[in-house]
Design a protein around this motif. Structure first.
Motif, mmCIF file in Angstrom:
data_model
loop_
_atom_site.group_PDB
_atom_site.id
_atom_site.type_symbol
_atom_site.label_atom_id
_atom_site.label_comp_id
_atom_site.label_asym_id
_atom_site.label_seq_id
_atom_site.Cartn_x
_atom_site.Cartn_y
_atom_site.Cartn_z
ATOM 1 N N GLU A 92 0.856 -1.206 0.000
ATOM 2 C CA GLU A 92 0.000 0.000 0.000
ATOM 3 C C GLU A 92 0.886 1.249 0.000
ATOM 4 O OE1 GLU A 92 -3.272 0.077 2.735
ATOM 5 O OE2 GLU A 92 -3.591 -2.093 2.655
ATOM 6 N N PRO A 93 1.533 1.531 -1.148
ATOM 7 C CA PRO A 93 2.503 2.642 -1.204
ATOM 8 C C PRO A 93 1.864 4.014 -0.988
ATOM 9 C CG PRO A 93 2.140 1.717 -3.393
ATOM 10 C CD PRO A 93 1.433 0.816 -2.438
ATOM 11 N N GLN A 94 0.526 4.092 -1.056
ATOM 12 C CA GLN A 94 -0.127 5.404 -0.891
ATOM 13 C C GLN A 94 0.107 6.001 0.498
ATOM 14 O OE1 GLN A 94 -1.616 2.460 -1.241
ATOM 15 N NE2 GLN A 94 -3.616 2.326 -0.223
ATOM 16 N N HIS A 95 0.562 5.154 1.460
ATOM 17 C CA HIS A 95 0.772 5.666 2.836
ATOM 18 C C HIS A 95 2.191 6.207 3.056
ATOM 19 C CE1 HIS A 95 -3.099 4.023 3.845
ATOM 20 N NE2 HIS A 95 -2.729 2.808 3.502
ATOM 21 N N ILE A 96 3.068 6.043 2.050
ATOM 22 C CA ILE A 96 4.470 6.471 2.253
ATOM 23 C C ILE A 96 4.574 7.966 2.573
ATOM 24 C CG2 ILE A 96 6.734 6.736 1.129
ATOM 25 C CD1 ILE A 96 6.233 4.043 -0.241
ATOM 26 N N PRO A 97 3.888 8.871 1.826
ATOM 27 C CA PRO A 97 4.074 10.310 2.118
ATOM 28 C C PRO A 97 3.771 10.689 3.562
ATOM 29 C CG PRO A 97 2.867 10.001 0.065
ATOM 30 C CD PRO A 97 3.003 8.650 0.671
ATOM 31 N N CYS A 98 2.669 10.150 4.129
ATOM 32 C CA CYS A 98 2.322 10.588 5.486
ATOM 33 C C CYS A 98 3.326 10.056 6.509
ATOM 34 C CB CYS A 98 0.877 10.228 5.839
ATOM 35 S SG CYS A 98 0.605 8.473 6.007
ATOM 36 N N VAL A 99 3.892 8.861 6.243
ATOM 37 C CA VAL A 99 4.905 8.330 7.169
ATOM 38 C C VAL A 99 6.209 9.129 7.027
ATOM 39 C CG1 VAL A 99 6.305 6.316 7.752
ATOM 40 C CG2 VAL A 99 3.880 6.036 7.277
ATOM 41 N N LEU A 100 6.549 9.493 5.795
ATOM 42 C CA LEU A 100 7.749 10.319 5.593
ATOM 43 C C LEU A 100 7.616 11.647 6.344
ATOM 44 C CD1 LEU A 100 8.659 9.849 1.807
ATOM 45 C CD2 LEU A 100 10.018 9.146 3.780
ATOM 46 N N MET A 101 6.442 12.224 6.277
ATOM 47 C CA MET A 101 6.238 13.501 6.979
ATOM 48 C C MET A 101 6.406 13.328 8.493
ATOM 49 S SD MET A 101 6.094 15.992 5.099
ATOM 50 C CE MET A 101 5.864 17.112 6.471
ATOM 51 N N ALA A 102 5.899 12.198 9.012
ATOM 52 C CA ALA A 102 6.046 11.935 10.460
ATOM 53 C C ALA A 102 7.531 11.859 10.821
ATOM 54 C CB ALA A 102 5.331 10.647 10.839
ATOM 55 N N PHE A 103 8.308 11.190 9.954
ATOM 56 C CA PHE A 103 9.754 11.101 10.203
ATOM 57 C C PHE A 103 10.397 12.485 10.206
ATOM 58 C CE2 PHE A 103 9.932 6.479 9.002
ATOM 59 C CZ PHE A 103 10.731 6.060 10.059
ATOM 60 N N LEU A 104 9.944 13.343 9.275
ATOM 61 C CA LEU A 104 10.678 14.591 9.026
ATOM 62 C C LEU A 104 10.235 15.768 9.887
ATOM 63 C CD1 LEU A 104 10.802 14.211 5.152
ATOM 64 C CD2 LEU A 104 12.769 14.132 6.677
ATOM 65 N N ASP A 105 9.038 15.691 10.500
ATOM 66 C CA ASP A 105 8.589 16.868 11.250
ATOM 67 C C ASP A 105 8.778 16.708 12.763
ATOM 68 O OD1 ASP A 105 6.484 15.299 12.149
ATOM 69 O OD2 ASP A 105 5.002 16.123 10.753
#
Length: 872
Positions: free
Chosen positions: A426-439
């Motif tokens: 389910e690659p559609q969830h990658i952006p929100c997890v990346l944001m969690a890592f970065l913010d």
């Protein structure tokens, strides 16, 4: 006994120790009445009894202490003493213990507890029937009701239960104990407030449960189905008590029963069908584990001390139970975790942190409890895959990553990385997890602990999903820009990440660029953007260091320079055989880095730290840039050889070895030119006088000597022996003599092994008829004698594994000499050398026959026997 004042405890313990040593030495030969003499003096005087019991404990620790490694001779002696005691005096000792307990149980709790400890210690190696009988057991059970005695009585009963015996007898003993304890009300856990006693009682119940399980296992093995069934019934009747102890709020009490619980699940795993009651037991254990995994309010996350460390250990024990539960009933575990997880995450905003953390933790633990190959949790078994997929989807979409508690945040990131394969489904969830890592939830979190761990986890996340990262590369690189800042010491700005954490961010940036689908020019441009700020800062800081007066400031500037080199080095970890530096068009950037960093080698200040950083970078560049690095090596080496210490040389030599082994003939001119300067630097350090008892200087020299021989081994083993041969006759001889000295004079088997490898290689290359002039003489004058003088030394210990390896290489050297020189070698040994060592003619004959055997292994084995006989 007659002193008005009792002796201090440590004096009494020392006296007991002296008596125990005297006993061990004299009992079998000169003092067989040792115990009778002591007992006749002591009688029932409390001070005398105290010393008598201390002596017994000291004797037990001399004879059976599990923590002391005894020599085989001591072990034989100890066995003989115990056998003699069993024959001559154990019944009398047991009788004395009974009398002491009976006399003092109500009047002197200290002596009574000491005596119970003695009984518990001796029970493991004396006849159990002397203790496990009505009069003793009844007395011990009586002590269980006396507050000051019951903990010690509990431990004593535990030792009795733990004693190995016939499975049916053991079952009867445990069951009779349980009946009495139950009727006395000990199984009513909730009535008991004394947690110290309950911890001991839990240990006793654990011992009883495990003993019954051992009996069941033996009976099944022996085919005694009737008694095995009875044992299983006995085990089942203890499960309710086990569960009460497992779920107790005190972790020590719970921890002490885990062994029984684990073994009980192991039994269930072996049964083909579980009864309804057994299934209910499994579910109850599961709920207990889930409850006990939960942090309590007192846990200090910011400043973890001893209590916190103990809880972390306890959690590891619970994890083993969870894994075992998964083996018994994976479907039940998955369903239970899913139920807890879903209900908790539905209302995470209003749920206490410890419940949210444990819900995510359980999902994390499923990954190991339900193992699959290569993390493929989301393929294969459909019901399992969809359950895990549902939970992961909930985890990343519920917003729980914003929970305001470090333990929840960390568990979120740990779980996301553990189930990285979910994002390929389910690659559609990658952006929100990346944001969690970065913010502010991850790399910019208010807690340094969270930022640090996230830096590592982020690097793992990006590496594992490199194909899916392509759409986000430039965005990520822009967002991490400020985290890549090299923070110089003087700007007072406290960086968000430590330099160790920044290494992971640099590595991640490198991985994103190298694994991207961009053309080479774009990769090169991105890599230059990443590394240019480092190079610019490096130049400025190096100038500042040259001018710095204050030593503290020099040290912090050097640290910062070292970090810059380390960061550049770390970006290169992204390259692989498939994606080389050349293919990515990044060679030029790294060559620029080399040119920027190398001037640091000539800086006279903070040499150690600067050289160490640049050396590590060179090691990486030799791998990444291949021959493009070669033009930089001569000047770098020249700087690194200036005023160096043993440690500098020791760290420099592996670099030269790496270059030699990798580029071989390409670096021959450089090696020729550098060979003697390097050797002079090594000899100069080795010949420096040092204090006789300066251990660290001696060790440094030993390590340098090993490095020197490793260098010669690399040169000879890489087909570069002409580098040595071209150094002029005098230098060649000097080098060869140092190798002979290394083989014979220094008691260091690791260096000796290397020296024999060098010698056999040189004999192979130069030992034939067309070898260098004078080498054949050197073989007979020096190499052959070395092969005998080294193993004949007293320091050459043939019982030591490293020394045996050195001897093996010594055998190879002799075989190679025989191969190259033929019958002439045998003749020399037979007629000249071996007779000069006063070896008997028949042994000489035997030796030469073994040497001429075609199978080298035969000669190796013979050589070991030869030297074992030859040594005085």
């Amino acid at each position: 006994m007659l002193n008005p004042q009792p002796e201090k405890t440590f004096i009494r313990n020392k006296a007991a120790q002296v008596f125990a040593l005297l006993f061990v030495t004299e009992y079998l030969t000169k003092w067989p009445k040792f115990f009778f003499d002591i007992l006749s003096v002591v009688d029932l005087n409390p001070r005398g009894v105290d010393l008598y019991l201390r002596i017994l404990m000291a004797i037990d620790s001399e004879l059976v202490d599990r923590d002391v490694v005894h020599t085989s001779e001591e072990a034989r002696r100890n066995t003989l003493i115990k056998d003699t005691m069993r024959e001559q005096c154990i019944p009398n000792l047991v009788e004395s213990w009974y009398q002491i307990l009976q006399n003092y149980q109500y009047t002197n709790s200290e002596v009574t507890c000491q005596c119970l400890e003695v009984v518990g210690a001796y029970v493991s190696w004396i006849d159990l029937s002397l203790i496990a009988n009505d009069r003793f057991i009844n007395m011990l059970l009586g002590h269980m009701s006396i507050e000051v005695l019951r903990e010690e009585a509990c431990d004593c009963l535990f030792e009795i239960v733990n004693k190995g015996m016939d499975p049916v007898d053991k079952m009867k003993l445990v069951e009779s104990l349980c009946r009495v304890l139950q009727s006395a009300g000990f199984f009513s856990i909730d009535q008991e407030e004394d947690v110290d006693f309950l911890a001991r009682f839990s240990k006793l119940v654990n011992g009883m449960g495990q003993s019954l399980i051992v009996s069941w296992t033996k009976l099944i093995k022996n085919g005694d189905i009737k008694n095995a069934q009875e044992a299983l019934q006995a085990i089942e009747t203890k499960v309710a008590l086990m569960l009460q102890l497992l779920v107790h709020e005190d972790d020590d009490i719970s921890s002490n029963i885990i062994g029984f619980c684990y073994d009980y699940l192991h039994i269930l795993k072996q049964l083909t069908v579980l009864s309804d009651q057994q299934k209910a037991n499994v579910e109850a254990i599961m709920l207990a584990v889930m409850k006990k995994l939960t942090y309590d309010e007192e846990y200090n996350f910011e400043n973890e001390g001893e209590d916190e460390a103990m809880f972390v250990e306890y959690r590891k024990q619970l994890k083993l139970l969870l894994d075992r539960l998964a083996q018994v009933s994976p479907e039940l575990l998955l369903a239970s975790v899913r139920r807890v997880f879903s209900s908790t995450l539905q209302n995470w905003q209003t749920t206490r942190f410890m419940e949210v953390e444990v819900a995510i933790r359980l999902l994390y633990m499923l990954a190991e409890a339900l193992p699959v190959s290569h993390g493929a949790h989301f393929s294969g078994d459909v019901s399992k895959a969809s359950a895990l997929q549902d939970m992961m989807r909930t985890l990343v979409t519920s917003g729980v990553s914003s929970y305001q508690h470090t333990s929840v945040t960390l568990e979120f990131f740990e779980t996301v990385v553990r189930y990285e394969k979910f994002f390929t489904v389910e690659p559609q969830h990658i952006p929100c997890v990346l944001m969690a890592f970065l913010d502010h939830r991850g790399l910019r979190h208010s807690s340094a602990k969270v930022r640090s761990r996230t830096a590592y986890l982020f690097s793992r996340f990006v590496k594992s999903l490199n194909k899916q990262m392509n759409p986000f590369i430039e965005d990520i690189l822009n967002r991490i820009q400020d985290l890549l800042e090299l923070s110089p010491p003087e700007n007072g700005y406290q960086s968000l990440l430590s330099s160790d954490d920044q290494l992971f961010i640099y590595e991640t940036a490198g991985v994103l660029i190298v694994n991207s689908e961009y053309p080479a020019e774009r990769k090169q441009a991105l890599m230059r953007n990443l590394l240019t700020p480092l190079m610019e800062k490096f130049k400025i800081l190096l100038e500042k260091l040259m001018l710095a007066q204050d030593e503290e400031r020099q040290a912090s500037l050097a640290d910062c320079l070292n970090h810059a080199v380390g960061f550049a080095s770390r970006t290169s970890k992204a390259f692989s055989n498939k994606q080389t530096v050349k293919q990515c068009g990044c060679s030029e950037v790294y060559l620029d880095c080399l040119q920027t960093f190398l001037p640091a080698l000539s800086c006279p200040l903070q040499k150690d730290i600067l050289r160490s950083g640049v050396r590590t970078f060179l090691h990486r560049m030799i791998i990444c840039l291949e021959e493009e690095v070669l033009p930089f090596i001569p000047s770098a080496s020249e700087h690194m050889l200036k005023d160096c210490e043993a440690k500098d040389l020791q760290e420099f030599i592996p670099l030269i070895n790496q270059i030699t082994a990798k580029f071989k003939i390409q670096v021959s001119p450089f090696l020729q030119q550098m060979f003697m300067p390097l050797l002079h630097a090594i000899f100069e350090v080795l010949l420096r006088p040092a204090e006789e008892n300066d251990q660290s200087a001696a060790l440094e020299k030993q390590m340098l000597r090993r490095s020197y021989f490793a260098f010669l081994q690399t040169v000879t083993g890489s087909g570069m022996s002409e580098v040595i041969a071209n150094q002029g006759a005098e230098n060649v001889e000097r080098v060869l003599v140092t190798v002979i000295q290394g083989a014979v004079e220094y008691p260091d088997p690791i260096a000796q092994k290397t020296c024999f490898i060098i010698l056999s290689k040189l004999v192979e290359l130069w030992g034939g008829k067309d070898g260098p002039v004078g080498f054949a003489d050197f073989v007979y004058k020096h190499i052959v004698p070395a092969c005998f003088l080294a193993p004949l030394k007293q320091t050459f210990d043939l019982a030591d594994a490293q020394t045996v390896l050195a001897l093996s290489e010594c055998a190879v050297t002799l075989k190679t000499i025989h191969l190259k020189r033929g019958p002439e070698c045998v003749q020399y040994l037979q007629q000249e050398y071996l007779p000069s060592l006063q070896v008997a003619p028949e042994i000489i004959q035997e030796f030469c026959q073994a040497l001429q055997q075609p199978d080298a292994k035969v000669f190796k084995n013979y050589l070991k026997v030869f030297f074992q006989r030859a040594k005085p």
